[in-house]
Write an enzyme that holds these catalytic residues in place. Structure first.
Site, PDB file in Angstrom:
ATOM      1  N   SER A   3      34.540  40.127  36.072  1.00 41.49           N
ATOM      2  CA  SER A   3      35.268  39.713  34.869  1.00 41.49           C
ATOM      3  C   SER A   3      36.720  39.360  35.176  1.00 41.49           C
ATOM      4  O   SER A   3      36.994  38.347  35.795  1.00 41.49           O
ATOM      5  CB  SER A   3      35.163  40.813  33.809  1.00 41.49           C
ATOM      6  OG  SER A   3      35.560  40.358  32.547  1.00 41.49           O
TER       7      SER A   3
ATOM      8  N   ASP B  90      41.278  28.475  43.492  1.00 43.69           N
ATOM      9  CA  ASP B  90      41.305  27.073  43.075  1.00 43.69           C
ATOM     10  C   ASP B  90      42.650  26.418  43.325  1.00 43.69           C
ATOM     11  O   ASP B  90      42.736  25.235  43.680  1.00 43.69           O
ATOM     12  CB  ASP B  90      40.957  26.959  41.587  1.00 43.69           C
ATOM     13  CG  ASP B  90      39.456  26.966  41.355  1.00 43.69           C
ATOM     14  OD1 ASP B  90      38.706  27.200  42.322  1.00 43.69           O
ATOM     15  OD2 ASP B  90      39.031  26.758  40.203  1.00 43.69           O
TER      16      ASP B  90
ATOM     17  N   LYS C  39      30.281  38.160  36.261  1.00 42.97           N
ATOM     18  CA  LYS C  39      30.389  38.348  34.810  1.00 42.97           C
ATOM     19  C   LYS C  39      31.399  37.339  34.269  1.00 42.97           C
ATOM     20  O   LYS C  39      32.584  37.599  34.220  1.00 42.97           O
ATOM     21  CB  LYS C  39      30.811  39.762  34.436  1.00 42.97           C
ATOM     22  CG  LYS C  39      30.841  39.987  32.928  1.00 42.97           C
ATOM     23  CD  LYS C  39      31.370  41.368  32.584  1.00 42.97           C
ATOM     24  CE  LYS C  39      31.518  41.515  31.076  1.00 42.97           C
ATOM     25  NZ  LYS C  39      32.508  40.579  30.501  1.00 42.97           N
TER      26      LYS C  39
END
Length: 467
Positions: free
Chosen positions: A314, A325, A339
């Site tokens: 999460s 990224d 998740k």
């Protein structure tokens, strides 16, 4: 008999319709209720079952229990993370996000049907009373814990500060059990830890994303920089189950350029379609002062490794995905839990709430985390956790699918092998001390920062770490 059940059922249909319409979840929920008419036939079937139980079940059952169980079943049938929170569960959720509670300061587990002390937290009632790892708690006050589940045992030990609880302890090497009486205190959970590994190299661990995790991170980084500039930093998110979304945005913003995208969410309602950026309006709650403004400027450029494993879920996946990224850090470890869904807490009027999945998470590049996780840039296995013992989101029953892979008709996400049980003689490995000499993944992360060859598994040949 059946006539009475049907009469009661028809009355209950109207009652249920009124109850459902009167629940004040939010303005959004009310609008949705208006858009989607109540399914009268299904409610009638529900009411007939309700009436049958009330009139014919072998023992009397309270209306409250039946309705509560029905709500709970309706939510748990959706996905693994939606749930009904009764008063105790709602309070526990609030405790977890605030990071403090009334208790004894003791980490426990279950073994052989008894509560076993894993570790007392320093400077807490349990620590001061001399409890030791390996101690067995066999009674809480006058109640035996044999056969009690861990949650019930923890509830009995927690309580209001300045109240007392008596524990009966069985300790290896002692001839007989002994009793200790402890006075509960406010226990503050330390969600951030750090240490200077050696001159120029720092380690920061975030174990959970709580209300004040961002502020605590800043204090630890400032402490590390007091010893001089850093050549490399390890951000350890292993076994971090997540927590507050704004905490994840704040931790990411600490290392990223201002106002870059950290994470986006997408769901059916307008409120669920959001973009969260590295800016105070997205990581602060209320009118608090921007805690990130005190960070050393060099933290934005120091070479970084993010350590993850299958227990990283999460909010920790949001941080790892954002730093990956934006090419701000190299992610090392094993694939994360996966998740990638957003749960919204919708309070009800009686100190209860529902936790409802309302959206999916996406990394800055648009990748869905759900049932896939963050794949490390460099996979380094954890020898203390065999592949067969790793549980991930994709292994959970009724988990949300990754809609990106569905749309592209790609192969289904690879799922981890479900955990298997060994023979009765198997003993669980001793808990790993993170950032120690025995922490294989940590040692490889440090080698990577130094530009040294690293191994991807304990006995694997060592490839070069950098170009």
């Amino acid at each position: 008999m059946m006539t009475r059940i049907k009469q009661a059922s028809l009355v209950l249909v109207g009652v249920l319709a009124g109850v459902l319409l009167s629940l004040n979840f939010s303005a959004v929920a009310q609008r949705e209720a208006a858009r989607f008419p109540l399914p009268v036939d299904e409610l009638r079937a529900f009411a007939e079952v309700f009436g049958a139980i009330k009139s014919s079940y072998v023992e009397p059952v309270e209306d409250k229990k039946l309705i509560t169980e029905a709500i709970s079943g309706m939510l748990t049938g959706l996905d693994p993370h939606s749930a009904y929170l009764d008063q105790d569960a709602f309070r526990e959720l609030q405790v977890g996000t605030q990071g403090e509670f009334g208790g004894l300061g003791i980490e426990v587990g279950m073994e052989e049907g008894f509560v076993k002390v894993v570790s007392p937290i320093e400077d807490t009632p349990a620590f001061r009373a001399g409890l030791k790892p390996g101690d067995f708690i066999i009674k809480i006050d006058d109640t035996s814990v044999k056969g009690m589940n861990l949650n019930d045992a923890v509830k009995r030990m927690r309580g209001k500060p300045r109240t007392s609880v008596r524990l009966t302890i069985l300790r290896k090497g002692e001839a007989k059990p002994f009793e200790v009486t402890l006075t509960r205190d406010v226990i503050r959970v330390q969600s951030v830890k750090s240490k200077l590994i050696e001159p120029g190299y720092g380690w920061v661990r975030v174990s959970q994303f709580q209300e004040h995790t961002g502020e605590n991170l800043v204090k630890h980084i400032e402490t590390l920089y007091k010893s001089g500039p850093l050549k490399g930093l390890i951000l350890d998110l292993r076994n971090d189950p997540g927590g507050l979304l704004n905490g994840a945005v704040g931790i990411s913003a600490a290392f990223l350029s201002p106002r870059v995208l950290v994470v986006s969410t997408d769901g059916r309602t307008e409120d669920a379609k959001r973009k969260f950026i590295a800016a105070p309006e997205d990581y602060l709650r209320g009118s608090r002062e921007d805690y990130l403004k005190n960070l050393p400027a060099a933290i934005k450029t120091v070479p970084m490794v993010v350590l993850v494993n299958s227990g990283s879920a999460s909010a920790s996946e949001i941080v790892a995905g954002a730093l990956q990224d934006h090419k701000r850090a190299t992610v090392i470890g094993t694939t994360t839990f996966g998740k990638g869904s957003v749960q919204t807490i919708l309070p009800l009027g009686n100190n209860t709430a529902i936790k409802l999945t309302t959206a999916r998470y996406y990394t800055p590049s648009g990748r869905s985390i759900q049932a896939k996780g963050i794949i490390p840039d460099i996979v380094v296995e954890d020898p203390t956790t065999p592949v067969a013992g790793r549980l991930r989101e994709a292994d959970l029953e009724k988990h949300l699918l990754n809609e990106q892979e569905q749309r592209s008709n790609a192969a289904k996400p690879t799922t981890a092998t479900p955990a298997t049980t060994g023979s009765g003689d198997d003993k669980p490995p001793a808990p790993l001390e993170f950032a120690s000499d025995k922490d294989f993944q940590f040692q490889q992360a440090l080698k990577y920062l130094k530009g040294q060859p690293l191994a991807t598994a304990q006995n694997a040949p060592a490839p070069s770490s950098k170009n």
